[in-house]
Write a protein that holds these residues in place. Structure first.
Motif, mmCIF file in Angstrom:
data_model
loop_
_atom_site.group_PDB
_atom_site.id
_atom_site.type_symbol
_atom_site.label_atom_id
_atom_site.label_comp_id
_atom_site.label_asym_id
_atom_site.label_seq_id
_atom_site.Cartn_x
_atom_site.Cartn_y
_atom_site.Cartn_z
ATOM 1 N N ASP A 1 0.838 -1.195 0.000
ATOM 2 C CA ASP A 1 0.000 0.000 0.000
ATOM 3 C C ASP A 1 0.879 1.255 0.000
ATOM 4 O OD1 ASP A 1 -2.457 1.517 0.215
ATOM 5 O OD2 ASP A 1 -2.041 1.743 2.360
ATOM 6 N N LEU A 2 1.944 1.239 0.797
ATOM 7 C CA LEU A 2 2.890 2.358 0.820
ATOM 8 C C LEU A 2 3.499 2.555 -0.562
ATOM 9 C CD1 LEU A 2 4.665 4.534 2.155
ATOM 10 C CD2 LEU A 2 6.203 2.674 2.882
ATOM 11 N N LYS A 3 3.935 1.483 -1.180
ATOM 12 C CA LYS A 3 4.551 1.589 -2.508
ATOM 13 C C LYS A 3 3.560 2.103 -3.540
ATOM 14 C CE LYS A 3 8.381 -1.491 -1.873
ATOM 15 N NZ LYS A 3 9.259 -2.456 -2.479
ATOM 16 N N THR A 4 2.323 1.660 -3.455
ATOM 17 C CA THR A 4 1.297 2.155 -4.379
ATOM 18 C C THR A 4 1.079 3.644 -4.182
ATOM 19 O OG1 THR A 4 0.209 0.000 -4.507
ATOM 20 C CG2 THR A 4 -1.119 1.919 -5.082
ATOM 21 N N LYS A 5 1.015 4.090 -2.941
ATOM 22 C CA LYS A 5 0.841 5.520 -2.661
ATOM 23 C C LYS A 5 2.026 6.333 -3.191
ATOM 24 C CE LYS A 5 -2.102 5.135 1.501
ATOM 25 N NZ LYS A 5 -3.298 5.004 0.733
ATOM 26 N N ILE A 6 3.223 5.804 -3.047
ATOM 27 C CA ILE A 6 4.405 6.493 -3.579
ATOM 28 C C ILE A 6 4.320 6.552 -5.106
ATOM 29 C CG2 ILE A 6 6.922 6.416 -3.826
ATOM 30 C CD1 ILE A 6 6.956 5.035 -1.013
ATOM 31 N N ALA A 7 3.904 5.464 -5.733
ATOM 32 C CA ALA A 7 3.764 5.446 -7.198
ATOM 33 C C ALA A 7 2.752 6.484 -7.659
ATOM 34 C CB ALA A 7 3.361 4.056 -7.666
ATOM 35 N N LEU A 8 1.613 6.554 -6.997
ATOM 36 C CA LEU A 8 0.589 7.530 -7.360
ATOM 37 C C LEU A 8 1.101 8.955 -7.164
ATOM 38 C CD1 LEU A 8 -2.542 5.764 -5.826
ATOM 39 C CD2 LEU A 8 -1.873 5.873 -8.244
ATOM 40 N N PHE A 9 1.821 9.175 -6.080
ATOM 41 C CA PHE A 9 2.428 10.480 -5.804
ATOM 42 C C PHE A 9 3.413 10.847 -6.916
ATOM 43 C CE2 PHE A 9 6.016 12.838 -3.937
ATOM 44 C CZ PHE A 9 5.362 13.973 -3.477
ATOM 45 N N ALA A 10 4.271 9.912 -7.276
ATOM 46 C CA ALA A 10 5.278 10.174 -8.317
ATOM 47 C C ALA A 10 4.622 10.453 -9.664
ATOM 48 C CB ALA A 10 6.243 8.994 -8.426
ATOM 49 N N LEU A 11 3.609 9.682 -10.025
ATOM 50 C CA LEU A 11 2.917 9.902 -11.300
ATOM 51 C C LEU A 11 2.268 11.280 -11.343
ATOM 52 C CD1 LEU A 11 1.321 6.380 -11.804
ATOM 53 C CD2 LEU A 11 2.993 7.477 -13.330
ATOM 54 N N GLU A 12 1.679 11.695 -10.225
ATOM 55 C CA GLU A 12 1.041 13.015 -10.149
ATOM 56 C C GLU A 12 2.088 14.122 -10.243
ATOM 57 O OE1 GLU A 12 -2.202 15.446 -10.085
ATOM 58 O OE2 GLU A 12 -2.372 13.278 -9.839
ATOM 59 N N GLU A 13 3.163 13.979 -9.499
ATOM 60 C CA GLU A 13 4.235 14.971 -9.499
ATOM 61 C C GLU A 13 4.840 15.099 -10.899
ATOM 62 O OE1 GLU A 13 7.400 15.768 -6.094
ATOM 63 O OE2 GLU A 13 7.908 13.949 -7.212
ATOM 64 N N LEU A 14 5.087 13.983 -11.538
ATOM 65 C CA LEU A 14 5.661 13.984 -12.882
ATOM 66 C C LEU A 14 4.684 14.582 -13.897
ATOM 67 C CD1 LEU A 14 8.000 13.237 -14.723
ATOM 68 C CD2 LEU A 14 7.173 10.876 -14.710
ATOM 69 N N TYR B 1 11.044 7.848 -9.667
ATOM 70 C CA TYR B 1 10.927 7.418 -11.061
ATOM 71 C C TYR B 1 10.682 5.911 -11.116
ATOM 72 C CZ TYR B 1 11.826 6.592 -15.954
ATOM 73 O OH TYR B 1 11.686 6.194 -17.257
ATOM 74 N N ALA B 2 11.403 5.154 -10.308
ATOM 75 C CA ALA B 2 11.177 3.708 -10.242
ATOM 76 C C ALA B 2 9.760 3.418 -9.763
ATOM 77 C CB ALA B 2 12.206 3.046 -9.320
ATOM 78 N N ALA B 3 9.281 4.187 -8.797
ATOM 79 C CA ALA B 3 7.919 3.997 -8.289
ATOM 80 C C ALA B 3 6.887 4.225 -9.387
ATOM 81 C CB ALA B 3 7.663 4.938 -7.112
ATOM 82 N N ALA B 4 7.143 5.190 -10.250
ATOM 83 C CA ALA B 4 6.199 5.494 -11.323
ATOM 84 C C ALA B 4 6.058 4.338 -12.312
ATOM 85 C CB ALA B 4 6.631 6.768 -12.055
ATOM 86 N N GLN B 5 6.985 3.393 -12.272
ATOM 87 C CA GLN B 5 6.925 2.223 -13.162
ATOM 88 C C GLN B 5 6.176 1.053 -12.520
ATOM 89 O OE1 GLN B 5 8.183 3.240 -16.063
ATOM 90 N NE2 GLN B 5 8.861 5.021 -14.912
#
Length: 189
Positions: free
Chosen positions: A52-65, A100-104
């Motif tokens: 869940d933490l990793k998913t939240k980081i991925a969503l954060f990174a995608l939004e930021e990017l 960036y890795a999280a966004a993948q």
């Protein structure tokens, strides 16, 4: 151990920072708890688990990017838009390798639908409209651009280009020139 005003947003941001420092794969609820000097159980009212933490980081990174890409694309078209888009991705990966890795990260269909991934696709397609591509060629071109940008950035960050001349910036510029030429002269089916 003292409470430190924990929220899901604060934990996500801290997790993103941690990912940039130690690598996305190393981010867990336990490591994050140590950063805040709290017990792991304290985080479970905000996070389900490490995934869940990793998913939240991925969503954060995608939004930021996506926000950075949108700002860079404003008022641009054609090759100028293509280069701005590509440079934002490359710069983001260099500045924030963990994010960036999280966004993948492969997201569940529900998480993907709620993510900024759709914005990324819309912005890519907006660039391609300047090249007069229609379906299915537009989808092929979206996949091509994503593959080239991600592949180049991944190889560069992994040191794949560090032992030879010319400078990677020169190569990156040539790659963007080649993509622009290809998109302007997209082959007919």
């Amino acid at each position: 151990m003292a409470r430190v005003g924990l929220t899901a947003e604060r934990l996500t941001r801290a997790g993103a920072e941690l990912a940039d420092e130690v690598g996305f794969d190393q981010v867990t609820v336990s490591v994050l708890a140590r950063r805040f000097d709290v017990k792991v159980a304290s985080l479970y009212s905000h996070l389900k688990n490490s995934q869940d933490l990793k998913t939240k980081i991925a969503l954060f990174a995608l939004e930021e990017l996506a926000d950075r890409v949108a700002a860079a694309l404003a008022g641009r078209a054609g090759k100028d838009a293509l280069a701005a888009f590509a440079n934002v991705y490359r710069d983001y990966a260099r500045e924030h390798p963990g994010r960036y890795a999280a966004a993948q990260l492969r997201l569940t269909p529900e998480a993907a639908a709620a993510s900024a991934g759709g914005r990324h696709a819309q912005m890519t397609r907006a660039i391609l409209r300047g090249y007069d591509l229609t379906e299915p060629d537009q989808t092929h071109a979206v996949r091509l651009l994503g593959s080239v940008f991600h592949g180049y950035v991944s190889l560069e960050m992994g040191g794949g280009f560090s032992h030879s001349a010319p400078d990677t910036q020169e190569t990156w510029s040539r790659v963007l020139d080649a993509l622009d030429a290809l998109l302007r002269n997209w082959p007919a089916p």
